[in-house]
Design an enzyme around this catalytic site. Structure first.
Site, PDB file in Angstrom:
ATOM      1  N   GLU A 109      33.049 -26.843  96.370  1.00 47.18           N
ATOM      2  CA  GLU A 109      33.721 -26.039  97.401  1.00 47.18           C
ATOM      3  C   GLU A 109      34.794 -25.142  96.773  1.00 47.18           C
ATOM      4  O   GLU A 109      34.922 -23.962  97.102  1.00 47.18           O
ATOM      5  CB  GLU A 109      34.330 -26.982  98.442  1.00 47.18           C
ATOM      6  CG  GLU A 109      35.221 -26.333  99.480  1.00 47.18           C
ATOM      7  CD  GLU A 109      36.557 -27.021  99.585  1.00 47.18           C
ATOM      8  OE1 GLU A 109      37.586 -26.372  99.289  1.00 47.18           O
ATOM      9  OE2 GLU A 109      36.588 -28.222  99.963  1.00 47.18           O
ATOM     10  N   GLU A 184      38.370 -26.313  87.902  1.00 47.13           N
ATOM     11  CA  GLU A 184      38.497 -26.815  89.267  1.00 47.13           C
ATOM     12  C   GLU A 184      38.226 -28.311  89.347  1.00 47.13           C
ATOM     13  O   GLU A 184      38.790 -28.997  90.187  1.00 47.13           O
ATOM     14  CB  GLU A 184      37.560 -26.050  90.208  1.00 47.13           C
ATOM     15  CG  GLU A 184      37.861 -24.565  90.308  1.00 47.13           C
ATOM     16  CD  GLU A 184      39.252 -24.273  90.866  1.00 47.13           C
ATOM     17  OE1 GLU A 184      39.686 -24.962  91.801  1.00 47.13           O
ATOM     18  OE2 GLU A 184      39.911 -23.341  90.342  1.00 47.13           O
TER      19      GLU A 184
END
Ligand SMILES: [Zn+2]
Length: 1020
Positions: A109, A184
């Site tokens: 995401e 991330e």
């Protein structure tokens, strides 16, 4: 309600709310039935661009025409709603069930927003935050789905957002670029071969923060214990001890499997063109073929007997920290509820737990067995609904008593049923909220999208959750004619064998144990590496940092579509406001369409309360009405509020005022009701203010414990706001007052108050009465009303009657308070794996004069320098700055940060960043547009009325706002240099820092920088 993981933390530095809302989620009758609507007859477009029309319907509740389309090539489904709402929304949602706790859906995401085929730059997402007029922009991961929603009132902007998001999900660069996954997700960080090796990563650190909060630990343990056998039994967000097991291969496979049109559900809503929507989607979907994607959410079968799970959470050494949590959880169904059952169960939930006077809530609160209620009641956002409740702050030996109390209370309710008054209150609450549809800052279109998803995601009917009038009427008829609730309680909560009791016990050695385990893993890794491997890792660390710190070129950035300055309205939008007076009260009215509802705020002078009683004010607001009034019990009174109004609440408001040492300080009595109930609402307000009782010591003590527990979890979970409060309290009396009522000073006061309630109850009671006697005072009062002219007119008599019921003068004198905290660098220690780091100084005191460019620069800092340094390369979940244009405080803050001193250094280097910045024309335009987007943020009418009130109180005139707007639009490179000079003060001798951190981090900081003279305070 379970909240999803979001790609960015939308955290307000100054969100320090205190005070209780009573019946806040309630409604009344808003029966403005529209006459013949243009949307009712709306036809699907003649050209469908490769889609078929599956179904169409008119949703009268939202005056919307709804079409369900299916893409012929891929089978992707699209819900398309058209109505008058200018706040257009789009979203694409995938079912993404994880099979382990490595956090794949969550890391993905974050990662898909880091560059795509059409937008090959580092973070198109950040460029959108920087330079669009969006009213919503984020991405979210739930236990079984991932959603990418956007919203904007500007059509071109909306199209740009939609295009960037579609390209991001279907063609992200992260599946070929392993560096994004490392940034991330997770990676090893090693700056030099002999230095310490650590795990880094934005999600890794975000989840460390989540796992440091006992409330989150409880929530996760409960979900996993309730669903041991399906996808809900793992953590889609990622467990920091498991995240480093995730490989790039698995990550890519997950994207290839689930981020496919055949597994997508898309949503459009608002006043944009329906055919255009299909055209845009077709341009992305046409290059894919249909595929069978198995993303079904498996069923958790019912247990044949109740279970029990005992776990622990990390805590400090203090005596107060040695308390347990206990929560009872039920799985309510093996299949999603049918619409009728779903509605009845949500009523049942409201009756059991939904209001302050609901019986389960009262039984737990008044038991004296724990500090505060935990558990969300009904959770129906996942495929299988659950029910949960319990207590925190329970002595371990009392755990069985809590369980017994829960089960006994439920059995008693199943026996006795609910009173007619309780049912009426509940019906009105639910009706008012459905019809008012007040989603606050969250776009209405997205709230409908998520509602629709509750069935659509599980192969149900996406139209069905959008309707409520008919099902509600039917249910009301059923409730009137049969005993609906008692059999339901028996079936769902008593005879149901799928119950799990989760006990969470304190463990003061857990944090050290977890840290040692992580270190052992890192040591083992290092031991397995050759000198050559280590050198490679140092090189990789360096490369990633360089990549992160090298900005995209202006040419590359130009790929992200933006508006032109010419697209931005030159004039600042005003809010209709009329200023007059009623007797001694100043009156502001705002003639706005509110669908028959009056929104009222009555402000009473808070400066009449003596300074030493300020920390007691939040408790006073919570206690107000909680012990009933002279003539009514609490339950009677609370049910009347719910049955007659949309809610009444009381909370303090304070703010500094620009250019003065003065401050504004009021107690705000707020309420909403339909026009026919405005009179009753004001009678109830009057009764609340003048006749509330405070004399129940046990209840009061419970409120103190509950407030204290809330403050404690805030220090751990939102340390940045606590740090900001400490810094404000060193700067001004306004900041000090706010800290007294909602910061660390409040927590310290509550700890003393816990003891004082037992040792000096009469004194406490006298203080509470003094606060009432001071506040009930017409002098200096302000009334703010928002509604259409007719409703305003009809309301005036009731408003006057309320104001006339207040004494002309109170017991106190309106005075300037004078408190302030000493200036020093502070570290507040709590058990945590992450830090919250703040640093601030007052720019006005250093001679800076407010200029509109400061908004542009502040916005740019949060999306460039601070984002890159504190988040991307620093590994914190968030880093930003906040400039309070009223007080002049400029504050840097970080959120769930692995660093402390390094972050302070990054803050200090901001000045140099601004000085060296050669900002291109496009970049500047983008920042200006994004700033205007914030200034012009979309508001529902009640929020508009309140904003107008704030402007009035703080002397922000329309002329000044226009001047500020022109300064924003005219911002130049030179302004950046000037602001750099102003920011010198935030790294100079007048600046101080305040952080919330672990003991370990505090000790290290003190050792490394003795010259900063950190004052370390142990909080928990
Ligand atoms: Zn996240």
């Amino acid at each position: 309600m379970r909240s999803p993981r979001e790609v960015r933390a939308v955290v307000g530095a100054r969100g320090r709310g205190v005070g209780a809302a009573r019946g806040a989620s309630t409604r009344a009758r808003a029966s403005a039935v529209k006459e013949a609507s243009a949307y009712e007859e709306m036809k699907a477009p003649s050209e469908l661009h490769g889609f078929e029309l599956v179904r169409e319907d008119y949703i009268a509740e939202y005056d919307a025409k709804a079409f369900l389309f299916r893409h012929l090539g891929t089978g992707a489904e699209v819900m398309s709603l058209s109505n008058e709402d200018e706040n257009k929304t789009f979203g694409v949602t995938f079912r993404t069930p994880p099979t382990n706790s490595t956090g794949i859906p969550h890391i993905l995401e974050h990662s898909v927003l880091c560059g795509s085929r059409k937008y090959p730059i580092k973070e198109p997402f950040v460029e959108l935050i920087k330079g669009s007029l969006n009213t919503f922009l984020n991405a979210m991961t739930w236990p079984d789905k991932t959603a990418y929603p956007v919203a904007s009132c500007n059509l071109q902007d909306f199209r740009n957002l939609t295009d960037v998001y579609l390209d991001a999900v279907f063609h992200p660069r992260c599946i070929t670029n392993e560096k994004t996954f490392e940034q991330e997700g997770w990676h090893y960080e090693l700056d030099d071969a002999s230095g310490p090796m650590t795990y880094k990563g934005v999600v890794f650190n975000e989840m460390k923060g989540v796992y440091s909060s006992p409330d989150s630990v409880l929530m996760r343990e409960c979900q996993q214990a309730t669903f041991p056998d399906n996808t809900y039994g793992v953590d889609s967000g990622g467990d920091p001890t498991v995240i480093p097991e995730l490989t790039f291969e698995e990550f890519k496979e997950f994207h290839a499997k689930y981020y496919h049109p055949s597994n997508s559900r898309m949503w459009f809503y608002g006043d944009d063109d329906v055919e255009e929507r299909l055209k845009v989607l077709a341009s992305f979907l046409d290059e894919f073929d249909r595929r069978e994607v198995d993303s079904t959410i498996g069923t958790q079968k019912f247990f044949t007997e109740p279970k029990r799970v005992v776990k622990s959470y990390a805590t400090g050494e203090g005596e107060d920290a040695q308390k347990s949590f206990v929560q009872v959880n039920w799985l309510l169904s093996e299949e999603p509820f049918d619409p009728e059952t779903g509605l009845v169960v949500s009523f049942l939930d409201n009756l059991l737990m939904g209001s302050a006077s609901a019986p389960l809530r009262i039984a737990l609160e008044e038991s004296g067995l724990g500090e505060a209620i935990v558990g969300y009641g009904l959770e129906d956002e996942l495929r299988q609904p659950t029910y949960a409740l319990g207590l925190r702050g329970v002595a371990q030996e009392d755990i069985p008593k809590v369980e017994k109390l829960i089960h006994d209370t439920i059995a008693k309710i199943a026996e006795e049923g609910f009173t007619q008054e309780a049912i009426d209150a509940s019906i009105n609450s639910i009706e008012f909220s459905l019809r008012e549809n007040n989603t606050g800052r969250f776009p209405r279109g997205l709230s409908l999208m998520f509602r629709s998803m509750s069935t659509w995601l599980y192969e149900g009917d996406p139209f069905e959750p959008l309707r409520f009038e008919e099902p509600l009427a039917k249910l009301k008829a059923r409730i009137a004619s049969e005993d609906v609730f008692r059999p339901l309680i028996r079936r769902l909560l008593i005879e149901n064998t799928h119950q799990v009791t989760v006990e969470l016990n304190p463990d003061s050695s857990l944090a050290d144990k977890e840290a040692a385990e992580e270190q052992a893993k890192l040591d083992a890794k290092r031991a397995s590496m050759s000198a050559d491997d280590l050198e490679k890792m140092v090189q990789a660390t360096k490369e990633l940092k360089e990549l992160q710190e090298t900005p995209d070129s202006p040419e590359a950035l130009a790929c992200v579509p933006t508006l032109a300055i010419g697209d931005i309205p030159k004039e600042a939008k005003g809010i209709p406001s009329d200023v007059s007076s009623v007797g001694a009260t100043k009156l502001l009215t705002h003639d706005l369409f509110t669908n028959d509802i009056l929104y009222a705020e009555h402000l009473l002078d808070l400066k009449t309360v003596p300074a030493h009683l300020l920390p007691l004010v939040p408790l006073w607001t919570r206690a107000l009405g909680r012990m009933g009034t002279k003539t009514k019990s609490f339950v009677e009174f609370d049910q009347l509020i719910s049955a007659q109004t949309g809610g009444i609440s009381v909370s303090p408001f304070t703010s500094g005022m620009r250019g003065t040492d003065e401050m504004q300080a009021f107690m705000v009595v707020r309420g909403k009701a339909t026009s026919d109930k405005v009179g009753v609402m004001h009678e109830l307000m009057s009764e609340l203010m003048l006749e509330a009782k405070f004399d129940d010591k046990n209840i009061f003590k419970q409120l103190v414990l509950e407030t204290r527990a809330g403050m404690e979890s805030r220090v751990q979970g939102s340390g940045h706001s606590v740090a900001a409060g400490r810094l404000d309290a060193q700067d001004s009396t306004a900041g000090w007052v706010s800290e007294q009522m909602g910061g660390l000073a409040q927590l310290e006061y509550l700890r003393e108050l816990t003891k004082r309630v037992d040792s000096d109850w009469d004194g406490v009671l006298a203080d509470l009465h003094t606060i009432s006697a001071c506040l009930n005072n017409r002098a200096g009062s302000v009334t703010n009303l928002t509604a259409d002219a007719k409703t305003l007119d009809l309301s005036m008599n009731s408003v006057e009657a309320f104001l006339n019921s207040l004494p002309a003068v109170g017991a106190g004198k309106s005075e300037q308070w004078t408190g302030i905290n000493p200036k020093q660098n502070e570290i507040l220690t709590v058990p945590t794996q992450v830090n919250y780091v703040g640093k601030a100084a007052n720019l006005y005191k250093a001679g800076y004069e407010l200029h509109g460019s400061s908004y542009v620069i502040n916005k740019l800092l949060g999306t460039t320098w601070l984002w890159d340094r504190v988040r991307v390369s620093g590994g914190a979940y968030g880093g930003f700055s906040d400039f309070d244009s009223h007080s002049g405080m400029f504050t840097y803050l970080s959120y769930r940060d692995p660093n402390l001193l390094k972050t302070l250094d990054n803050y200090d280097a901001t000045v140099d960043f601004l000085r060296d910045l050669e900002i291109g024309k496009e970049e500047l335009t983008k920042s200006i547009i994004g700033t205007i987007g914030d200034v012009d943020s979309y508001q529902l009418p009640d929020a508009k009325g309140y904003t107008a009130l704030m402007r009035h109180l703080l002397n922000v005139t329309d002329e000044e706002r226009q001047e500020r707007r022109e300064q924003i639009l005219g911002t130049t490179q030179k302004d950046f240099k000037n602001f750099a000079d102003a920011l010198e003060t935030v790294r100079g001798a007048d600046a101080t820092s305040a952080s919330v951190a672990s003991v370990d981090a505090a000790n290290k900081a003190r050792e490394e920088r003795p010259e900063l003279n950190f004052v370390v305070k142990s909080v928990m």
